[in-house]
Design a protein around this motif. Structure first.
Motif, PDB file in Angstrom:
ATOM      1  N   ASP A 161      25.903 -42.861  -1.338  1.00 30.26           N
ATOM      2  CA  ASP A 161      27.350 -43.087  -1.495  1.00 30.26           C
ATOM      3  C   ASP A 161      27.773 -44.472  -1.012  1.00 30.26           C
ATOM      4  OD1 ASP A 161      26.933 -42.729   1.188  1.00 30.26           O
ATOM      5  OD2 ASP A 161      28.665 -41.430   1.501  1.00 30.26           O
ATOM      6  N   ARG A 164      39.669 -53.662  -8.702  1.00 28.95           N
ATOM      7  CA  ARG A 164      39.470 -52.510  -9.572  1.00 28.95           C
ATOM      8  C   ARG A 164      38.459 -52.837 -10.664  1.00 28.95           C
ATOM      9  NH1 ARG A 164      42.732 -48.899  -7.843  1.00 28.95           N
ATOM     10  NH2 ARG A 164      44.338 -50.100  -6.758  1.00 28.95           N
ATOM     11  N   THR A 212      28.771 -48.616  -8.535  1.00 26.00           N
ATOM     12  CA  THR A 212      29.775 -48.601  -7.467  1.00 26.00           C
ATOM     13  C   THR A 212      29.765 -47.280  -6.691  1.00 26.00           C
ATOM     14  OG1 THR A 212      31.462 -47.759  -8.980  1.00 26.00           O
ATOM     15  CG2 THR A 212      31.273 -50.144  -8.791  1.00 26.00           C
ATOM     16  N   LEU A 234      32.848 -45.167  -7.133  1.00 25.47           N
ATOM     17  CA  LEU A 234      34.188 -45.687  -6.807  1.00 25.47           C
ATOM     18  C   LEU A 234      34.833 -46.341  -8.032  1.00 25.47           C
ATOM     19  CD1 LEU A 234      33.718 -47.474  -3.341  1.00 25.47           C
ATOM     20  CD2 LEU A 234      34.558 -45.163  -3.790  1.00 25.47           C
ATOM     21  N   GLU A 235      36.163 -46.416  -8.014  1.00 25.84           N
ATOM     22  CA  GLU A 235      36.908 -47.076  -9.088  1.00 25.84           C
ATOM     23  C   GLU A 235      37.013 -48.580  -8.850  1.00 25.84           C
ATOM     24  OE1 GLU A 235      38.015 -45.669 -11.945  1.00 25.84           O
ATOM     25  OE2 GLU A 235      36.730 -44.079 -11.130  1.00 25.84           O
ATOM     26  N   THR A 236      36.494 -49.007  -7.707  1.00 25.15           N
ATOM     27  CA  THR A 236      36.566 -50.429  -7.354  1.00 25.15           C
ATOM     28  C   THR A 236      35.171 -51.029  -7.362  1.00 25.15           C
ATOM     29  OG1 THR A 236      36.394 -49.834  -5.026  1.00 25.15           O
ATOM     30  CG2 THR A 236      38.622 -50.126  -5.928  1.00 25.15           C
ATOM     31  N   ASP A 272      39.273 -56.296   0.613  1.00 22.56           N
ATOM     32  CA  ASP A 272      39.777 -55.416  -0.440  1.00 22.56           C
ATOM     33  C   ASP A 272      41.182 -55.877  -0.823  1.00 22.56           C
ATOM     34  OD1 ASP A 272      41.111 -53.364  -1.793  1.00 22.56           O
ATOM     35  OD2 ASP A 272      39.997 -51.775  -0.743  1.00 22.56           O
ATOM     36  N   ARG A 324      36.066 -40.588   5.535  1.00 17.14           N
ATOM     37  CA  ARG A 324      36.596 -41.272   4.376  1.00 17.14           C
ATOM     38  C   ARG A 324      36.970 -42.731   4.636  1.00 17.14           C
ATOM     39  NH1 ARG A 324      38.410 -38.796   0.133  1.00 17.14           N
ATOM     40  NH2 ARG A 324      40.273 -40.057  -0.037  1.00 17.14           N
ATOM     41  N   LYS A 352      37.328 -46.677   3.922  1.00 17.64           N
ATOM     42  CA  LYS A 352      37.553 -47.423   2.685  1.00 17.64           C
ATOM     43  C   LYS A 352      36.248 -47.997   2.155  1.00 17.64           C
ATOM     44  CE  LYS A 352      41.689 -48.637   0.880  1.00 17.64           C
ATOM     45  NZ  LYS A 352      42.122 -49.506  -0.178  1.00 17.64           N
ATOM     46  N   SER A 353      35.451 -48.507   3.063  1.00 16.19           N
ATOM     47  CA  SER A 353      34.163 -49.031   2.671  1.00 16.19           C
ATOM     48  C   SER A 353      33.096 -48.086   3.199  1.00 16.19           C
ATOM     49  CB  SER A 353      33.970 -50.422   3.272  1.00 16.19           C
ATOM     50  OG  SER A 353      32.694 -50.896   2.947  1.00 16.19           O
TER      51      SER A 353
END
Ligand code: TXA
Ligand code: MG
Length: 343
Positions: free
Chosen positions: A62, A103, A113, A116-118, A186, A222, A224-225
């Protein structure tokens, strides 16, 4: 697997870069130098190559990878649109030790990714890396070229220590100039968030954007990175970091080292040059350079590896103030340390 060792000295350079690019295009893995640390490169759109990177490093599934590109134009293979902040940062810091999270386009496969969506994008500032990216003519994913959890490699021989026999080739481009991984920022939200401090400082980003940036706090759930939740950068030896005024820090380290030695502990110490002479005989001293955090950044991971190779049980390390590049040094050092001593 036999790992090719490719020199980039003099006449070897062009041929080595061409072979490395050929291997990458065919889906192989090549470790290559960047100004921050060595990366383990694979073709970003080749699922087999990307999966292999995770396997070879023992990297958690992940934890997404940074995509390296040769020029800003190439980012259009990865995104559909970009926030205006991107351009201000790109103009100032690309190429350079800055990774920007934006994004991603739906054309970018999820395996790049980690779902992820980013997507995290960087243009390295190292002549060999740039020549390689240009010759490959494709986005290249590249995490640091170490076994997960070990200190990132800043020389080709560090890469060899961890990955010899497991990857197709290692391109040797000398020692990495910065020595710590890139800053990850980010910009998908209104406020830019620094997910990982590094070679480009928060102050520099703030100045370039004219807005305040936030520093992400390391969190357990959770984050962010995803990389933030794993133990990182650690040598085998136990690390103790000493923070405070330089002279008191050195004095305390010297006493602690002597005490540990009397108990039969094999001790390594890492500090600025001048401290070296103060330690008693038998303490393995690794210099973090003349003065200041810039030298410490460049030499920190090398020091961890060098003292590990000398089988120390414990590493006592000088801390630095959290300013400028010092913030990145202390981020890595605190993650590596099992104990912090405030002097
Ligand atoms: O200096 C560097 O950045 C080096 C050189 C080789 O370029 N690379 C590097 O990669 O340090 P790696 O994989 O060791 O670290 C990548 C970091 C991880 O903390 C990861 O979680 C974060 O970037 N990251 C990657 N994609 C992300 C995304 N879409 N959103 C947030 N964080 C992301
Ligand atoms: Mg890494």
């Amino acid at each position: 697997m036999k790992t090719l060792f490719l020199s980039t000295r003099g006449a070897h350079r062009a041929r080595s870069i061409a072979s490395a690019a050929r291997i990458l295009r065919r889906g192989g893995l090549v470790a290559f130098p960047t100004e921050t640390v060595y990366g383990l490169g694979g073709h970003a759109f080749n699922a087999r190559a990307v999966r292999k990177i995770f396997r070879v490093k023992g990297r958690p599934q992940d934890n997404p990878l940074i995509v390296h590109i040769a020029s800003v134009q190439q980012i259009w293979q990865l995104v559909d649109s970009l926030p205006v902040m991107f351009w201000a940062l790109a103009e100032k810091f690309m190429p350079g030790p800055l990774t920007i999270v934006v994004r991603k386009s739906r054309r970018v496969p999820a395996f790049v990714t980690a779902g992820l969506e980013t997507i995290a994008v960087r243009i390295p500032d190292h002549p060999v890396a740039r020549a390689l990216l240009k010759a490959t003519a494709a986005p290249i994913v590249a995490p640091s070229a170490n076994i997960s959890g070990r200190p990132s490699p800043t020389t080709a021989s560090h890469v060899r220590e961890d990955l010899d026999g497991r990857i197709d080739a290692i391109l040797d481009g000398g020692s990495s100039r910065v020595g710590l991984e890139s800053t990850v920022v980010d910009i998908t939200g209104r406020v830019p968030i620094i997910l990982r401090p590094g070679g480009v400082t928060g102050e520099q980003i703030q100045k370039a954007l004219g807005v305040r940036v936030r520093l992400a706090r390391p969190v357990k759930h959770r984050p962010k990175s995803p990389g933030m939740k794993y133990k990182h950068y650690a040598p085998r030896a136990e690390v103790v970091v000493f923070e405070g005024k330089r002279s008191s820090v050195w004095r305390t380290m010297v006493h602690a080292a002597a005490r540990l030695q009397r108990r039969g502990v094999r001790v390594g110490a890492m500090a600025e040059d001048q401290a070296g002479a103060k330690f008693s005989e038998g303490v393995l001293f690794f210099s973090l350079g003349e003065t200041g955090a810039r030298g410490a950044a460049r030499l920190l991971f090398r020091g961890f590896r060098s003292l590990d190779a000398q089988n120390v049980d414990m590493i006592l390390c000088q801390g630095f103030s959290d300013e400028e590049i010092g913030a990145a040094v202390m981020n890595r050092l605190r993650k590596a340390a099992t104990r912090r001593v405030r002097v």
